[in-house]
Motif scaffolding. Structure first.
Motif, PDB file in Angstrom:
ATOM      1  N   THR B 555       0.879  -1.170   0.000  1.00  0.00           N
ATOM      2  CA  THR B 555       0.000   0.000   0.000  1.00  0.00           C
ATOM      3  C   THR B 555       0.916   1.220   0.000  1.00  0.00           C
ATOM      4  OG1 THR B 555      -1.695  -1.178   1.215  1.00  0.00           O
ATOM      5  CG2 THR B 555      -1.789   1.204   1.272  1.00  0.00           C
ATOM      6  N   ASP B 556       0.711   2.081  -0.985  1.00  0.00           N
ATOM      7  CA  ASP B 556       1.631   3.196  -1.184  1.00  0.00           C
ATOM      8  C   ASP B 556       1.242   4.371  -0.302  1.00  0.00           C
ATOM      9  OD1 ASP B 556       3.553   4.883  -2.490  1.00  0.00           O
ATOM     10  OD2 ASP B 556       1.845   5.769  -3.564  1.00  0.00           O
ATOM     11  N   LYS B 557       2.210   4.857   0.510  1.00  0.00           N
ATOM     12  CA  LYS B 557       1.812   5.938   1.425  1.00  0.00           C
ATOM     13  C   LYS B 557       2.011   7.313   0.813  1.00  0.00           C
ATOM     14  CE  LYS B 557       5.655   4.648   4.316  1.00  0.00           C
ATOM     15  NZ  LYS B 557       6.168   4.566   5.670  1.00  0.00           N
ATOM     16  N   GLU B 558       2.623   7.358  -0.329  1.00  0.00           N
ATOM     17  CA  GLU B 558       2.800   8.669  -0.963  1.00  0.00           C
ATOM     18  C   GLU B 558       1.691   8.943  -1.965  1.00  0.00           C
ATOM     19  OE1 GLU B 558       4.830  10.867   0.123  1.00  0.00           O
ATOM     20  OE2 GLU B 558       5.529   9.430   1.619  1.00  0.00           O
ATOM     21  N   LYS B 559       2.034   8.764  -3.232  1.00  0.00           N
ATOM     22  CA  LYS B 559       1.131   9.169  -4.307  1.00  0.00           C
ATOM     23  C   LYS B 559      -0.296   8.617  -4.193  1.00  0.00           C
ATOM     24  CE  LYS B 559       0.567   8.907  -9.286  1.00  0.00           C
ATOM     25  NZ  LYS B 559       1.017   8.295 -10.540  1.00  0.00           N
ATOM     26  N   TRP B 560      -0.386   7.272  -4.073  1.00  0.00           N
ATOM     27  CA  TRP B 560      -1.704   6.642  -4.259  1.00  0.00           C
ATOM     28  C   TRP B 560      -2.634   6.786  -3.063  1.00  0.00           C
ATOM     29  CZ3 TRP B 560      -3.122   6.153  -8.939  1.00  0.00           C
ATOM     30  CH2 TRP B 560      -2.179   5.875  -9.949  1.00  0.00           C
ATOM     31  N   SER B 561      -2.079   7.179  -1.915  1.00  0.00           N
ATOM     32  CA  SER B 561      -2.979   7.369  -0.775  1.00  0.00           C
ATOM     33  C   SER B 561      -3.639   8.741  -0.830  1.00  0.00           C
ATOM     34  CB  SER B 561      -2.229   7.194   0.539  1.00  0.00           C
ATOM     35  OG  SER B 561      -1.263   8.211   0.657  1.00  0.00           O
ATOM     36  N   LYS B 562      -3.258   9.537  -1.807  1.00  0.00           N
ATOM     37  CA  LYS B 562      -3.752  10.920  -1.858  1.00  0.00           C
ATOM     38  C   LYS B 562      -4.628  11.221  -3.061  1.00  0.00           C
ATOM     39  CE  LYS B 562       0.280  12.449   0.665  1.00  0.00           C
ATOM     40  NZ  LYS B 562       1.712  12.522   0.445  1.00  0.00           N
ATOM     41  N   VAL B 563      -4.872  10.206  -3.909  1.00  0.00           N
ATOM     42  CA  VAL B 563      -5.642  10.500  -5.131  1.00  0.00           C
ATOM     43  C   VAL B 563      -6.749   9.487  -5.410  1.00  0.00           C
ATOM     44  CG1 VAL B 563      -3.798  11.736  -6.346  1.00  0.00           C
ATOM     45  CG2 VAL B 563      -3.942   9.242  -6.541  1.00  0.00           C
ATOM     46  N   ASN B 564      -7.783   9.974  -6.066  1.00  0.00           N
ATOM     47  CA  ASN B 564      -8.801   9.117  -6.670  1.00  0.00           C
ATOM     48  C   ASN B 564      -8.477   8.965  -8.152  1.00  0.00           C
ATOM     49  OD1 ASN B 564     -10.841  10.943  -4.615  1.00  0.00           O
ATOM     50  ND2 ASN B 564     -10.945   8.728  -4.523  1.00  0.00           N
ATOM     51  N   VAL B 565      -8.849   7.829  -8.728  1.00  0.00           N
ATOM     52  CA  VAL B 565      -8.721   7.641 -10.171  1.00  0.00           C
ATOM     53  C   VAL B 565     -10.069   7.981 -10.819  1.00  0.00           C
ATOM     54  CG1 VAL B 565      -8.298   5.972 -12.021  1.00  0.00           C
ATOM     55  CG2 VAL B 565      -6.956   5.856  -9.901  1.00  0.00           C
ATOM     56  N   LEU B 566      -9.999   8.778 -11.880  1.00  0.00           N
ATOM     57  CA  LEU B 566     -11.222   9.205 -12.572  1.00  0.00           C
ATOM     58  C   LEU B 566     -11.223   8.735 -14.021  1.00  0.00           C
ATOM     59  CD1 LEU B 566     -11.346  12.937 -11.424  1.00  0.00           C
ATOM     60  CD2 LEU B 566     -12.688  11.036 -10.527  1.00  0.00           C
ATOM     61  N   CYS B 567     -12.393   8.378 -14.544  1.00  0.00           N
ATOM     62  CA  CYS B 567     -12.552   8.070 -15.966  1.00  0.00           C
ATOM     63  C   CYS B 567     -13.575   9.026 -16.547  1.00  0.00           C
ATOM     64  CB  CYS B 567     -13.076   6.648 -16.170  1.00  0.00           C
ATOM     65  SG  CYS B 567     -11.994   5.370 -15.541  1.00  0.00           S
ATOM     66  N   ARG B 568     -13.230   9.580 -17.711  1.00  0.00           N
ATOM     67  CA  ARG B 568     -14.195  10.423 -18.417  1.00  0.00           C
ATOM     68  C   ARG B 568     -13.932  10.323 -19.915  1.00  0.00           C
ATOM     69  NH1 ARG B 568     -10.956  15.218 -15.799  1.00  0.00           N
ATOM     70  NH2 ARG B 568     -12.436  15.056 -14.079  1.00  0.00           N
ATOM     71  N   PRO B 569     -14.937  10.658 -20.732  1.00  0.00           N
ATOM     72  CA  PRO B 569     -14.718  10.563 -22.169  1.00  0.00           C
ATOM     73  C   PRO B 569     -13.656  11.568 -22.616  1.00  0.00           C
ATOM     74  CG  PRO B 569     -17.068  10.922 -21.635  1.00  0.00           C
ATOM     75  CD  PRO B 569     -16.287  11.156 -20.397  1.00  0.00           C
TER      76      PRO B 569
END
Lengths: 258, 606
Positions: B555-569
């Protein structure tokens, strides 16, 4: 016992305008239920076959049909219940108007439900008002929890003679709604009076206690004994008790006897 | 081609808990409200919910309160949750549950006659109001009865195929009626999507045919953001045998009532899988676990009640290491308890196993394994109003993202439906108050209608059922519980190919209740979510909650704990995947969460 080979599924195909039973061969798998076999036909041989289903675990009451003439949930009926050499016949519910194949129009049940007055909570104690909850003992709600198990599969409505044979849908709401009414009437906190509507509109007197509805209920609700008979008793108490009838008759202003 | 027109203020799509609660609210606020359901009323997925609805009522353990519920939800979600949604949810759930009681729901009672509460995974105290193991039925029937008496127009067995906007705002929806195949255009000021999840893109799932990601696809195509799509919840316990019932849910309530997990060697293996995040409050001996069950408040919880992501991974690992049962599961045993207790507390589990598997759970253990059950991801919504990124388009329940973060706690879905269903209905009504109706563009409606008719007009083409089965196999094999870059890449390619083939589906027969036609349309929705799940899973290079990467086990304590992944056209029409920072936590929320954060960021995925 595991059964191998094919099973013949004899499914009703057609609309209100006409139709017939059609035989389909389906490969058996261990533990297969009737709904699985119907789905296999739909996926491989007849994409346009109409059938209702949702949970496939006996919880939603969508896949009601008449399997070898008996009202059942297709998802809870195992193929190995039947003689392996014989075809399994699946027909739509007879009581309701046919839409197509195994699907019928059950809207009438939703219309009658709408006519039943909802729960009307009676006076609450100070503690109940403070908490916003009812204080009801488990033993006092056990009997209505039995009615609330109903999954609205309408198998009881399908098998009820009043609805199925006489088609008296304007005189009797049927076992499903009797259970809904019994639930409300026996709710410890309810203060509404539904006895007149149970007698007249809902027509509890139409039931002649053959208990067929109880027999087909997949939730094993004792519809007749625990629901309908107590409702009949309440109606009798109100309208046909000899002492009350006499007192009512003698009430000043009553002209019925004169 | 002809279509009928209906006009409303608010149109709710979906009639499970969230949709019904939204419609009740919008209608109560004086708005002309329609509810569109894919099945008959009362058959939506909520009816299958078993264990209970989470709310800090404090009827069984006074130590509970909304703050603890909030903390448990954030920890269960591995801190990726939208903190404000988690807060509103914990604060408002008790009133939403009590309101159901006043509307006629009859929950199981405590000894004093109040609403009883049971233990569940990840909840610190007994918190789930329940009715045996059929809580969802109780809730949907209560809402259904309330709804039909509240003047809501109900459109049963209708499916929405397209949403329309005018000058950026939502203004209508096109749907077909299952029975006749005829089309209806709804003109409205606001739409609430409450269509549930996407389970049908997996082969082994507890979800019904309805769960084809309709809301996710309709919203996405209208320009709304999808968020956290990589987080698909595999419920640890489903039936594994016989084949026809594989994937059918076995409620977490079994473990809440004392069910024990064992492998084929008879080991109670969950003691080996207690992660540092939960070590402090989890029993480490069978003796302590037993004392807890007997009500000893000083004892810690059995490890069977760890969160779903942890238990599902543990089961998968036991099976992978060769300690599984004959049919590829593990044993779940409640038979050590009194048979009358089991039948009273878990009646539908008793019948389900008895009738479908020939197993008497009061006498022998169940065989269980993971099943695709729930989707934490979905449409991105505003925490207060439940509005998506498209003005006038709201979303509530499973179709919305944010509340559950990387993993949902059992019982938090039913409460989610009530809390955010109510909010969506309320804010949709307010929106309808303040905005005028606009006309959907006739050419767009015509094009959508032609697109929907295409499978019927094609004489030869793909079998939609076979195509759906292919997609399910791809997702099951390549985007399952444990993921890896190479396989995810392959899945993206396979999905592109399936998207092309889905345009070539043929549905023989006419428009009347034609299952082949419906499946041909459903699969187009399903493919949007399948692609978003896969692309998001590929982007998130870490393991967190329900998303486990074999190639990134930490589990990444830097980058990935601070962002949501979004999908859009994207501009070219292709799906674009990006990240965006989580909303910052205010100090009071941080205080409630703190002390537990360090544990998750150093944890290794099992």
């Amino acid at each position: 016992m595991a059964q191998r080979g094919n099973v013949t599924m004899r499914l009703w195909r057609g609309t209100a305008a006409g139709g017939q039973f059609v035989d389909y061969q389906v490969a058996r798998e261990e533990g297969m239920v009737v709904l699985d076999a119907v789905h296999a036909v739909q996926a491989q041989q007849a994409n346009d076959l109409s059938v209702r289903w949702n949970c496939k675990a006996g919880k939603c009451g969508s896949c009601s049909a008449e399997v070898n003439g008996y009202p059942r949930l297709m998802c809870m009926t195992r193929l190995d219940l039947f003689d392996p050499g014989e075809p399994i016949t699946v027909a739509p519910l007879k009581t309701f108007p046919l839409v197509k194949d195994l699907v019928t129009n059950v809207r009438w049940n939703f219309e009658s439900a709408k006519r039943i007055p909802p729960l009307k909570p009676g006076p609450l104690t100070a503690e109940e008002q403070r908490k916003g909850e009812f204080q009801m003992m488990q033993q006092d709600v056990d009997r209505i929890q039995e009615f609330r198990k109903c999954i609205e599969c309408f198998l009881c409505q399908d098998t009820c003679h009043v609805l199925r044979d006489a088609q008296d849908t304007d005189k009797f709401f049927g076992p499903r709604q009797m259970i809904r009414l019994a639930n409300l009437e026996m709710h410890p906190k309810d203060s509404a009076d539904r006895i007149p509507m149970i007698k007249k509109e809902a027509g509890v007197g139409m039931c002649n206690i053959t208990k067929c509805c109880t027999e087909v209920c997949p939730e094993h609700i004792r519809i007749t004994d625990n629901g309908i008979i107590p409702l009949k008793e309440r109606v009798v108490d109100r309208y046909y008790d000899p002492v009350t009838m006499l007192l009512n008759a003698l009430r000043p202003g009553n002209t019925k006897l004169r | 081609m002809q279509y009928r027109i209906e006009a409303f203020d608010v149109v709710v799509v979906g009639a499970g808990g969230a949709g019904l609660r939204a419609a009740i609210e919008a209608s109560a606020r004086g708005k002309r409200t329609a509810i569109i359901c894919k099945s008959l009323l009362g058959k939506a997925h909520t009816v299958m919910a078993e264990g209970g609805v989470a709310a800090a009522l404090r009827n069984v353990d006074e130590r509970d309160n909304w703050q603890v519920h909030f903390r448990d939800t954030m920890r269960g979600g591995k801190f990726l949750n939208n903190w404000r949604m988690a807060q509103l949810h914990a604060q408002e759930a008790p009133e939403r549950v009590r309101e159901l009681e006043r509307w006629g729901a009859v929950f199981d009672r405590t000894k004093d006659g109040w609403i009883n509460q049971r233990n569940f995974g990840g909840h610190a105290y007994p918190r789930l109001a329940h009715v045996g193991d059929r809580t969802g039925l109780e809730i949907i029937r209560t809402l259904q009865d309330k709804g039909v008496h509240g003047g809501i127009a109900v459109f049963m067995e209708h499916t929405v195929v397209k949403l329309f906007k005018s000058e950026g705002r939502i203004c209508g929806a096109l749907c077909y009626e299952r029975e006749t195949g005829r089309f209806l255009l709804f003109k409205c000021k606001a739409i609430v999507l409450a269509t549930g999840g996407v389970g049908r893109c997996y082969k082994v799932t507890s979800n019904s045919w309805e769960y084809t990601g309709d809301g996710q696809a309709l919203g996405y195509e209208a320009g709304a953001d999808l968020m956290d799509m990589e987080f698909t919840q595999f419920h640890p316990t489903a039936m594994v045998w016989p084949p026809s019932v594989k994937g059918i849910l076995v409620t977490e309530g079994v473990r809440g009532e004392g069910g024990i997990l064992r492998n084929s060697k008879g080991e109670r293996f969950m003691f080996k899988y207690i992660s540092p995040l939960f070590a402090k409050e989890t029993a480490d001996t069978e003796e302590e676990a037993k004392r807890w069950l007997e009500g000893d408040k000083a004892a810690r919880r059995p490890p069977e009640l760890l969160t779903r992501d942890e238990v599902a991974r543990a089961i998968r690992n036991e099976v992978k290491q060769g300690r599984g049962t004959k049919h590829g599961g593990v044993f779940l045993d409640i038979s050590w308890r009194d048979p009358a207790f089991v039948k009273a507390k878990l009646p539908s589990m008793y019948h389900q196993f008895k009738e479908l598997a020939g197993v008497d759970i009061t006498k022998e253990p169940m065989e269980v394994g993971p099943t695709m059950h729930y989707h934490m991801g979905g449409l991105r919504v505003d925490a207060e109003s439940a509005m998506t990124t498209v003005p006038g388009l709201f979303a509530a329940g499973e179709v919305a993202a944010g509340l559950h973060g990387a993993n949902r706690l059992g019982g938090n879905s039913l409460s989610d439906l009530l809390v955010f269903g109510k909010r969506a209905g309320e804010f949709a009504a307010t929106w309808a108050e303040r905005h005028e109706a606009r006309e959907p563009d006739a050419a767009e409606v015509g094009a959508a209608l032609q697109g929907a008719m295409a499978p019927l007009e094609r004489e030869q083409g793909e079998n939609p059922f076979a195509l759906q089965a292919e997609l399910q196999q791809v997702m099951q094999d390549l985007v399952g519980m444990i993921r890896e870059r190479g396989e995810l890449g392959q899945a993206v390619e396979r999905i592109q190919e399936l998207k092309k083939r889905a345009q070539q589906c043929a549905a023989p027969g006419n428009r009347m209740y034609n299952a082949g036609w419906h499946t041909a349309l459903d699969i187009q929705h399903l493919l949007v979510s399948a692609e978003a799940i896969t692309r998001s899973a590929l982007l998130r290079e870490e393991s967190r909650g329900a998303h486990t990467r074999d190639d990134f086990p930490q589990t990444d304590k830097e980058k990935w704990s601070k962002v949501n992944v979004l999908c859009r056209p994207g501009a070219d029409g292709a799906m674009s995947v990006t990240t965006e920072p989580l909303p910052a936590w205010p100090d009071d929320a941080r205080k409630l969460i703190e002390g537990t954060l360090e544990a998750v960021t150093t944890k290794e995925a099992a």
